[in-house]
Every structure is written in C-alpha cells, then in structure tokens.
Write a protein that holds these residues in place. Sequence first.
Motif, mmCIF file in Angstrom:
data_model
loop_
_atom_site.group_PDB
_atom_site.id
_atom_site.type_symbol
_atom_site.label_atom_id
_atom_site.label_comp_id
_atom_site.label_asym_id
_atom_site.label_seq_id
_atom_site.Cartn_x
_atom_site.Cartn_y
_atom_site.Cartn_z
ATOM 1 N N MET A 147 0.842 -1.207 0.000
ATOM 2 C CA MET A 147 0.000 0.000 0.000
ATOM 3 C C MET A 147 0.868 1.245 0.000
ATOM 4 O O MET A 147 0.624 2.206 -0.720
ATOM 5 N N GLU B 149 0.874 12.278 2.957
ATOM 6 C CA GLU B 149 -0.318 12.007 2.148
ATOM 7 C C GLU B 149 -0.601 10.514 2.122
ATOM 8 O O GLU B 149 -1.750 10.076 2.244
ATOM 9 N N ARG C 293 -5.667 13.666 -7.463
ATOM 10 C CA ARG C 293 -6.159 14.426 -6.313
ATOM 11 C C ARG C 293 -4.990 14.953 -5.475
ATOM 12 O O ARG C 293 -4.951 16.131 -5.150
ATOM 13 N N ILE C 294 -4.037 14.089 -5.161
ATOM 14 C CA ILE C 294 -2.936 14.596 -4.309
ATOM 15 C C ILE C 294 -2.084 15.599 -5.060
ATOM 16 O O ILE C 294 -1.565 16.536 -4.468
ATOM 17 N N ARG D 292 5.514 20.503 -13.557
ATOM 18 C CA ARG D 292 4.077 20.731 -13.514
ATOM 19 C C ARG D 292 3.785 21.354 -12.176
ATOM 20 O O ARG D 292 4.528 21.153 -11.223
ATOM 21 N N ASN E 126 -1.715 -3.930 -6.164
ATOM 22 C CA ASN E 126 -1.936 -3.357 -4.826
ATOM 23 C C ASN E 126 -2.931 -2.207 -4.844
ATOM 24 O O ASN E 126 -2.590 -1.093 -4.488
ATOM 25 N N PRO E 127 -4.167 -2.488 -5.279
ATOM 26 C CA PRO E 127 -5.154 -1.410 -5.216
ATOM 27 C C PRO E 127 -5.360 -0.982 -3.771
ATOM 28 O O PRO E 127 -5.243 -1.810 -2.867
ATOM 29 N N PHE E 128 -5.618 0.295 -3.570
ATOM 30 C CA PHE E 128 -5.911 0.778 -2.215
ATOM 31 C C PHE E 128 -7.283 0.269 -1.801
ATOM 32 O O PHE E 128 -8.140 0.040 -2.657
ATOM 33 N N PRO E 129 -7.494 0.121 -0.507
ATOM 34 C CA PRO E 129 -8.821 -0.321 -0.070
ATOM 35 C C PRO E 129 -9.852 0.796 -0.228
ATOM 36 O O PRO E 129 -10.432 1.256 0.750
ATOM 37 N N LYS E 130 -10.028 1.263 -1.431
ATOM 38 C CA LYS E 130 -11.007 2.309 -1.729
ATOM 39 C C LYS E 130 -11.773 1.858 -2.969
ATOM 40 O O LYS E 130 -11.505 0.790 -3.512
ATOM 41 N N ARG F 289 -4.055 9.372 3.570
ATOM 42 C CA ARG F 289 -5.073 8.998 2.590
ATOM 43 C C ARG F 289 -5.103 7.513 2.287
ATOM 44 O O ARG F 289 -6.094 7.020 1.754
ATOM 45 N N PHE G 246 3.508 -2.344 -9.513
ATOM 46 C CA PHE G 246 4.258 -3.320 -8.719
ATOM 47 C C PHE G 246 3.922 -4.759 -9.084
ATOM 48 O O PHE G 246 2.967 -5.037 -9.812
ATOM 49 N N ARG H 253 -4.174 3.687 -12.518
ATOM 50 C CA ARG H 253 -3.854 4.595 -11.422
ATOM 51 C C ARG H 253 -2.558 5.334 -11.717
ATOM 52 O O ARG H 253 -2.428 6.532 -11.464
ATOM 53 N N ALA H 254 -1.579 4.588 -12.280
ATOM 54 C CA ALA H 254 -0.300 5.217 -12.610
ATOM 55 C C ALA H 254 -0.459 6.189 -13.776
ATOM 56 O O ALA H 254 0.112 7.281 -13.768
ATOM 57 N N TYR I 2 -6.895 9.002 -7.004
ATOM 58 C CA TYR I 2 -5.971 9.300 -5.897
ATOM 59 C C TYR I 2 -4.800 10.167 -6.330
ATOM 60 O O TYR I 2 -4.541 11.230 -5.740
ATOM 61 N N MET J 230 4.989 3.966 -11.167
ATOM 62 C CA MET J 230 5.438 2.603 -10.930
ATOM 63 C C MET J 230 4.245 1.662 -10.737
ATOM 64 O O MET J 230 3.259 2.015 -10.088
ATOM 65 N N VAL K 122 -1.825 9.997 -13.382
ATOM 66 C CA VAL K 122 -0.964 11.106 -12.972
ATOM 67 C C VAL K 122 -0.249 11.698 -14.204
ATOM 68 O O VAL K 122 0.471 12.678 -14.084
ATOM 69 N N GLY L 74 4.809 5.449 -4.994
ATOM 70 C CA GLY L 74 5.166 5.297 -6.396
ATOM 71 C C GLY L 74 4.390 6.239 -7.292
ATOM 72 O O GLY L 74 4.804 6.517 -8.416
ATOM 73 N N LEU L 75 3.254 6.733 -6.796
ATOM 74 C CA LEU L 75 2.484 7.697 -7.586
ATOM 75 C C LEU L 75 2.929 9.117 -7.299
ATOM 76 O O LEU L 75 2.376 10.059 -7.834
#
Lengths: 494, 272, 439
Positions: free
Chosen positions: A376, A389, B130-131, C19, B115-119, A393, B111, B181-182, B127, B109, B185, A382-383
């Motif tokens: 996790m 954060e 947003r960040i 960015r 490993n998806p987040f528990p969302k 989050r 993996f 997800r990657a 995600y 990256m 961004v 990695g993002l």
Amino acid sequence: MNAATTIVIVLCLAALGYVAGRLRANRVAGNVASSLHSRSGYYGAFVAIFTALPSLFVLAAWLIVSPMVINSQVFDSLPREIQALPDTDHALQMGKINSIAQGLEQLTPQDEARLKSGAVDMRSLLGEKGVAIAGEVEDYMPAAARKLSAMHSASGLYRTFVIILLAAVGLMWSWIQIKPRMRARNSVEAVIIAGLMLASSIAILTTVGIVLSMVSETYRFFTSVPPLEFFFGTVWDPRFAAAGAEDSAGQFGLIPLLAGTLYIAFVAMLVAVPIGLYAAIYMSEYAGQRLRSVVKPLLEVLAGIPTIVYGFFALTTVGPFLRDISAQIHGLAFGEVSSFIQAQSVLTAGLVMGIMLIPFVSSLSDDIITAVPQAMRDGSLGLGATHSETIRRVIFPAALPGIVGALLLTASRAIGETMIVVLAAGVAARLSLNPFEPMTTVTVKIVNQLTGDLEFTSPQTLVAFALGITLFVITLCLNFYALYIVRKYREAYE
Amino acid sequence: MNMMSEAAVEAAVGAKTTAQPPIKMQGRLVNVSYGDNQALFDVDLDVRLHQVTALIGPSGCGKSTFLRCLNRMNDTIEGCRVKGSITLDGADIYDPSIDVVELRANVGMVFQKPNPFPKTIYENVAYGPRIHGLATGKAEMDEIVETSLRKAGLFEEVKDRLHTAGTGLSGGQQQRLCIARAIAVSPEVILMDEPCSALDPIATAKVEELIDELRVNYTIVIVTHSMQQAARVSQRTAMFHLGRLVEEGATDKMFTNPDDQRTQDYITGRYG
Amino acid sequence: MSDAVTPPAAVAGTGIQKRDIGIKRRYAAERRFRAYGLIAIALGILFLTALLYTVISKGYTAFQQTAISVPVTFSEKIIDPKGERAQNPQALMMANYPVLARNGLVRELGIDPKNKKLVSAAGKMLSAGSRVQLRDMVLADPSIIGKTLPVWILASGDIDSAFKGQVDLSVDQARRQVDDQQIAWMNQLAKDNILVKRFNTGLFTYGASSRAETAGVGVAIIGSLYMMGIVLVLALPIGVAASIYLEEFAPKNRWTDLIEVNINNLAAVPSIVFGLLGLAVFINFAGMPRSASLVGGLVLSLMTLPTIIIATRAALKAVPPSIRAAALGLGASRTQMVFHHVLPLAAPGVMTGTIIGLAQALGETAPLLLIGMVAFVVGVPASPMDPATALPVQIFMWANEAERAFVERTSGAIIILLGFLAVMNITAIILRRRFERRW
C-alpha cells in the motif's frame, strides 16, 4: 485425623503405587522393555493416578458436603423458637455454636471441672482460650456445640477410613490390571488431557462466576429498589440511615454516575487519542531504528506504571497544578485571583487517565499500522504522494477499522478504570457539564459502597453489584465489538 | 566490459543505431548497496523514449533494484545507498534540487502484486490526480478517471461499478487498475516490476497487449522473469547477473544472437 | 563511457517536466504532520518525566529518617514505681516509657524540668513510637533498669519534616506544627550531631501506624509477596495447562471458540469486577476471611490468568510446526510431543508472559479494596489467612492522609513498588533477549 494428614497418606500410597506399578510392569514383561505397550513409567503413573485421583476427589466432595450436612442436623436439633428466627439470625447462632465447639475442644479436664462447678462461666473461660464468642452463651448452645463436635469428629474418622480404603482399593485394582499389552500410556495421557481441558474451562468458570454472583446480588438489590429507579434515576443519595428508619433506602440513580464515567472517559480519550495516534504514526512510519528503540520502551514504562501511582500523581500534582494555574489565569483576566478549576475535577481525572491511556492507544495502533501491507505504501509513494499524504489517505483509511477497534478497547479501559478516579474525580454524584468541577463514576461508587464495615443485606452495599454488572455489561459489549473488529481486520491482511 | 557494452552494441547492430530514439533516462556507474551488501555494481543503462525496455536476469540479480532506483523508491528502504548518476531528460534525479515527489509524479510505478488501495475503483484512479491537484473540478476528475481506465483497457469492464471496492476485482483487473492509477498522474515513464507474475495467462496477455499500446504515449521499463514476455513486449532488453549489467541491446538481437555466454545460457534456460 | 559514442541527439536535455503539483504546500503539510508526531512523542515523554519526577522528588527523602540520640535513664521510679514487676509482669508492659525518653531529651537540652511548657514541647519532638522501642528494650533485658544508656529514638514526624527542610519556616509559628523553640533545639542538636538523618529501615519493616514516622510498608510487602506466591502457584500451571489444551489438543469447534473469545474478553474486563467476584464468591459464599492475602491471591490469579494464557499461546504458536512433525514422525504421542519438545521451546515466552502478568497483579489495587485489604494491620501476617495489606493498597491508604510526612511516605512506597516492577520487567526483558529464538 485431619484432612492434610489424610492427603499426605494418600500421596504416599500413590508414590508406593508408582513404584509397585513399575516393578510389576517390568516383571510381567520379563524385563524385556519392548514387549510392553508403554514404557514402564507409564504403568507406574497409571497405578498412582488410580490410587490418588478417586480418593482425593471423594475427599474434596466430603469436605464440601459434610459441614453442610452436619450444620443442618445440628440446626434441626435446636429448640423450635430458635429455628423460627429469621435467616440472618440463624447464621449468627450457628456462628456462635461453631465458636463454642471450637473452644470446647481446647478445654482441659481441669477446665471442664471448673466449668461444671460453676466457678467460671463459659464465655470467659473460652475467652481465656483465645476463642471470642460474639454475645452471650445461651443455655441450649453448649449441647448443640457438643453435638457439633461429636459429629465433626465422627465425620473425620469415617472420612479418613473411607479415603484410605478407597486409595488402597484403587492401588490394588490398577496394579492387577497391568499386563504387557495394556495401553497404560494412553490412559495416563487421557487423564493428562482431561486435566488440561479442566484448566481451560477455568476461564469460562470465571466468567460464569462473575455473571452469576453479580446477577444474584443485583436481583437481591432489585427486590428493595425497583430497576427503573436504578437505571433512570437522576439522583444518587444512598443514605446510610439507621436500619428500620423511615425512608432509609435513599435514592440510587445510576444516571449521574454513568454521566460522570462517560464524561471522564471522554476527556481521557480526548487526551490519549491524538497523542497516542500521532506517536504511533510517527514511530511506525518516520522514526528510525534508534529513536524507536528509545521511545517505544519509554512509552511502555508509562503503560507499566500501576494506576494507583497515576492516582497519586493526579491528587498531589496535577490537581493542585490545574487549580493554581486556573487561579493565575483568572487573576490575569479579571484581576481577581480565584481558581475556577477544582483540584478534584473531571478535567484532572480525565487528563491523568488520558496520560495512562497514551501507551495503550499507541502500542495497539502501532501494531495495526504496521500490519498494513508495505505494498500500500509503495503504491502510493510510487504515484508521487508525500509520506504524510500516503499515511493520511491510504494507510490510515486502510487501518481505520483496526484503529477503531483499538480505540474501543481503550475506551472500555477508561470506563473501567478505578484508582485514578477514586483519587482525582471526587465523590459528589452530580449531573453537570462543567469539566472543572468534580463528578463521580460508577467505579468510585462501587469502592465507596464496599469499603468499611458492611452488612451484605442492605441496598447500600448491594447496589455495588448492580453498578458492577452495569459496568461489566458496558465493557463487555465494547470489548466484544472491538475484538470482533480487530479480528476481522487481521484476517483481511493475513 | 560494461564500459564498452554500449559502444559494442551500437557498433554491432550497425544500421539500426541511426533509428535510435532519444534517451529518456540514463544510468551511469550506478552502485547500490543495502547496508553491507552491494546489490548493483557500476551499471550503465539507457532507457529510450517511447520504447519498452525489459530488464531480465535470474532472481536476485539486481534488476528490480535498478528499476526502483529510477523513481527513487529505494529511498523508502532503510540503509539503502545509491551512488553514480541517473538522469531523466538530462537532469540527475538524485540531485538535491530534484524533488522526489515531482520525480515520482513523472516516473510512475506498477508493482509485482496488484496493490489497489482499499477504496473504490474511482477513488483508486483519482488518488494520484487528487494529491497532485491535477483536476480542478469534479467533471475534470471524472474525465481523467475515465480516460485513464480506458487507456488501461478496463473502463468497459468496470464502468457500472466505479464506486465499488477496487479490491473486489480479479487479479488481472486489479493490475490494470494499478496501471490506470499510474497513468492518471500522466507520467512520462512507467516502471513495471514483474507486473504479470501474479496473473494467469489470459490476464497476462491482456496486460502485455496494454503495455504495447501504452508505448505510444509513455516510456516503459519492465522487469520480467519470463523470456517470452521480454521478447513479446520489449524493444530493448538488458540482462543482469549478480548485480552487474551483462549485456544490453535490441531485443531481437539479444534473443537471437547474444554477445555474452551468460545471456545465451540464461535465455536458453541453462540457469535462472 | 565517452560521450563520443553516444549519439549527440540521444539525450534530451530538457530536464524533468515541471508541472504545478503544489510541492511547496504539500511539503509544508508534510513538515507539519511530522511535527505533530514529534510533539506527541515529546508530550508522552514529558508526562512520564513529570510523573517520575514528582514521585522521586517527593519520595526520596522517605528513605532517610531523623533520629535523636537520647541518653535514657531507665529509672525504676517511672517504669515500676510500685516494684511489683516480679509478681506482675504486666507492669513492665504498661509503664510510661515516653516519659523516660522525654526526660532524657530534657536533660540533653538543659531545660528546667519544672517548666511544664518547655518540657512538653521537647517531648513532642520525639516520636511516640519510643514507647514500643523502650518497652521492648526493657522486656528483652530487665537488668537495664536503673542504668542510663544512649538510645536512638526517632524524631517526631513534624521534626523530621522540618529537619528535611519541608516546613515553610516563614509562616507564623502559630500556624505550623513546629514552633520556633523546637526549631532552635533541633538546630542545636543537629550541630552536636545528636540529631541526624539515618537510613530509614523502618519504612521496610513497620506495619500500619497513625504516626507517619512509625508507618512502614513491611506488612504490605509481606502481603504482596504472599499474593504473588499464590498467583504463581495457581495462575502459572493453570494458565500453561489451558494454553496447551487450546493450542495443541482442542478441536476447532464452537466450544473452543467460545473459550477463546472469553479469554480475550476476560483480559479486558475492568479489574474492579474481579474484586466484586472475589467478594461475592470467596468471601460471602465460600466464607473465607476478609482482608486475607489468600483471597487477594485468588482474585489476582483469576485476573492474571488471561494474560498468562495469551502469552503462553503466543509462545506455543511461535514453535514451528516442523518440530511437531519431527516428534510425531518418530512415533511420539501428542502428549510426549508437547511436553518433550514444544513446551521446553516455548518456556522463555511463558516465563516472560508470567512475569509481566505478575507485575500487573502486583500493581493492582481496585479489586483488593473490595475484599477488605484496606485494613489497618500492625503486625506481620504469619500466614496467607491473616489480615494483610498490599503495597498498592498501602499507597492508596497513605495517599488519603494529608500530613506532609505521609505524602513523603506515600512517594517512598511508590518508589519501592516501582522498584519491584522495574526488577520484574527488566528480568522479563533479559529473559526475552537471552532466550528468544528466531525460526
């Protein structure tokens, strides 16, 4: 012969049985060990078990049952009018008779002679022997006491005879059983496992004991105070009035106590949760090995300090400190120095209890946060997320169910905590929202009602059990739910 | 030997060199150690724009370590030290002036294990944007999520349950979700650490197909255990062994006519 | 690597794509977050320091006690004015010993024995504990009657506080316990080395007392030791047996599940509930004596049991299945496997868990209050059936006393309690370090 000597004799027989069993096993095997099913020691143990276990079991049963039988027989022999007295008096009379019987056994023939001649009365004679009798010795008592002693010594004699006979029979019987193909090991192991099982049921018995004892006493309490008045009453005023006086029951309203309990626990959680959580997060996510190896044990020290020490800390340091500082603040604000925080207050108790709870929150949450898989963290970092954060989050939401469980466990601890509130919260049962004033809790009142000289029949003492069962049920629900959540959480990540 | 590998390769491949796209990332004399264990020795490797570079080699050869250096994921491991230089578009990513968060926003990256987040699925994809504050409103965010899922070839499968948990998807879908997800961004480089090792063959095929499509827009570095996969998806291949780069070059050449005996042995299955 | 062989156009020298992803703001948030964490840890440590500082600063003086060397004349006129001690040994018991001590001090200070006020003030400087002390001396050796011997007699609690500098002398003397005359005497005696601070052995040996200077934790320590012994004898074997059954033999079914949930839950039940259980079952139902360490030990055993079971099960779980398989493969029965292999390997974990459970039990107060261990016990309990108190209960009782000298004693007792706990926990840590096995 007393019970201890009997036990020693039985144990000697068992040891004898062990040796005899081994010898016989070796003999029937013709000293060829491999022709025996089990090692010879197991045959010895087999005999020893059959010698000791049944007889000790019977002994225990005898010791429990015979006083009851004897007491009831003696009681039946008492004069009618005594038997007609209420229950509480019976206990008193029987107590006296018991003491007299004890004393009589110590009398020498000379003493007996003095007693007969009327040179000395029984009470003072027994007093000389170190047996204090509560109240006058009434005429019927010596006879009853003599009957009691006679029955006791008869019972003791039979008991010794039966027990030793039983042990001997067990020894003989099991000794005869020994044959080369007999599965002695299996029998011995079955006994061992039965013992282990018995031990594991103690935990259940404890719970059953807690529930039964509290339910029965609470039931007695509810016969004099209606449950509605207890659970929904808003006034706590259990006057220790003279027995028989009108209105002696007082008022037993749970609400003010419950409110105080929850309020103090809430303040404590307000202190412990942010500090404990942030400390846990910092330690599990940021701190290096060095810092962790210093800080973790230090916080554990906080957890190892007995609560009475926290109570003392609250009483002598935190309370006066808050009182004085509030006086200073008041002085600065209004020019007149007067403290608005009392030394014993919700705030004092809550603050100190919060300090006590910090290590609970932090170590429980630390475990839970560490259990969140590294994947996790990697995924989020990695993002391009920053560490905080990632924590706020991803990790925190992932750990949330576990953390909620941990916090519920902590809350249950706060609600059941006793010594801090006894010393720091005060004894005034009041309904108030002002955290600067004293309030009291369920646990404080349990202690208050049950310390000092008590009579176990008045609602003033029985109420403690009603309070206890309330506390038990509340914490039980919290614990069950918390343990359930934590368990589910662990399963999710295992 | 490493010092000359590139020249040798360029020379050997000859005509092909002229068609080489520009270098996106470049590693020079990269040395990595965990505490006292050195994991990488003097690795020199180029990653070229809009190509898939495959890193192959037996277990523990350092290929994953190298991959994790490319977006500084090794920073999270205590006691890990990286020496040498790695550049992204000519800028040294280990330079103190470079921010690791910015770097990772540009070098994404994926993996080994999904490993998806528990969302929810939506929240997983949203995600990153947003960040980083990449979307200004709900509509824009919806659009980013949709395009990312589309690019990852997942949108059609999940469009009706965007707001259910991402962990409820199948393994292959989860991995594509992680790729989406990657992508969300909008990085320039995507690093993939054995992305198919936890997937069944069908899901693997889908992900491989996706990698090939993504090459058009992104530069991709992939670590893989499977020779066939490297041959199928990559344009260039680098062979690692015992922490050293053994050989690097165009994939077809590596698999048909490798220079180094160890590469030959590994590809033909003598060891690995 | 020479640049010459790299195609010049190959490296795009544009640098990393920039960015606006709010780096500054995000790093500020990061720093704030870290700061919160550090503040939390600092607060935790601050609280710990404040607590320990309070206890130690208030309590370290309790380990010293002021005593005065008084030349006591064991005058027959006072001890046995009627000369009847040969017939009636009781006479020696009842004599007015404090007067002996007072007269000694009056002589030492050179006060006019006829000045009642001064004599009484001087007498108040000595602890009333002198009665027992001098009586015991006379009873042990009646031949000292008529002789004059120097005797170390404890100073009264107030003088002790004053000598330790705990009394604010700027307050008007009418509003404090020691007046200026007594302070002057105190200083005079101190200058002559007649009034000194000595190590306070009484703190460890005395029982309850209403006078601070003769109150000690002796009875409480004995009571606590009895209870620890009972806990060890009961909770350890039962706990280990229960864990072995649950971990190694129990079938996984509803019943064992129930036991498991039940144990976890018992570990979190408030301790005071165990006190209620003890009161209802052991005292009211089984008729055991109140205030006895036996009952305390039983209650604490029940309380400690879950802790020991949980620790033991964890230790058993940590033994790898391969050990079990190896033993069973050689033809050992399950029982042999457990007792010959698994249990010895788990022993360090069991020991650690037990010590931690014992430490918990040692610090527990609330349940003991309910079973009447708040008793005023002067004499050392000879058996677990006799009335006793426990260390934490003694602390509780003293904490309710307002006198300065008692606050000092309370803190001293806390230091002793924490000392015991520290020793136990450090032992547990050493055991864990020493014998911990990683599989």
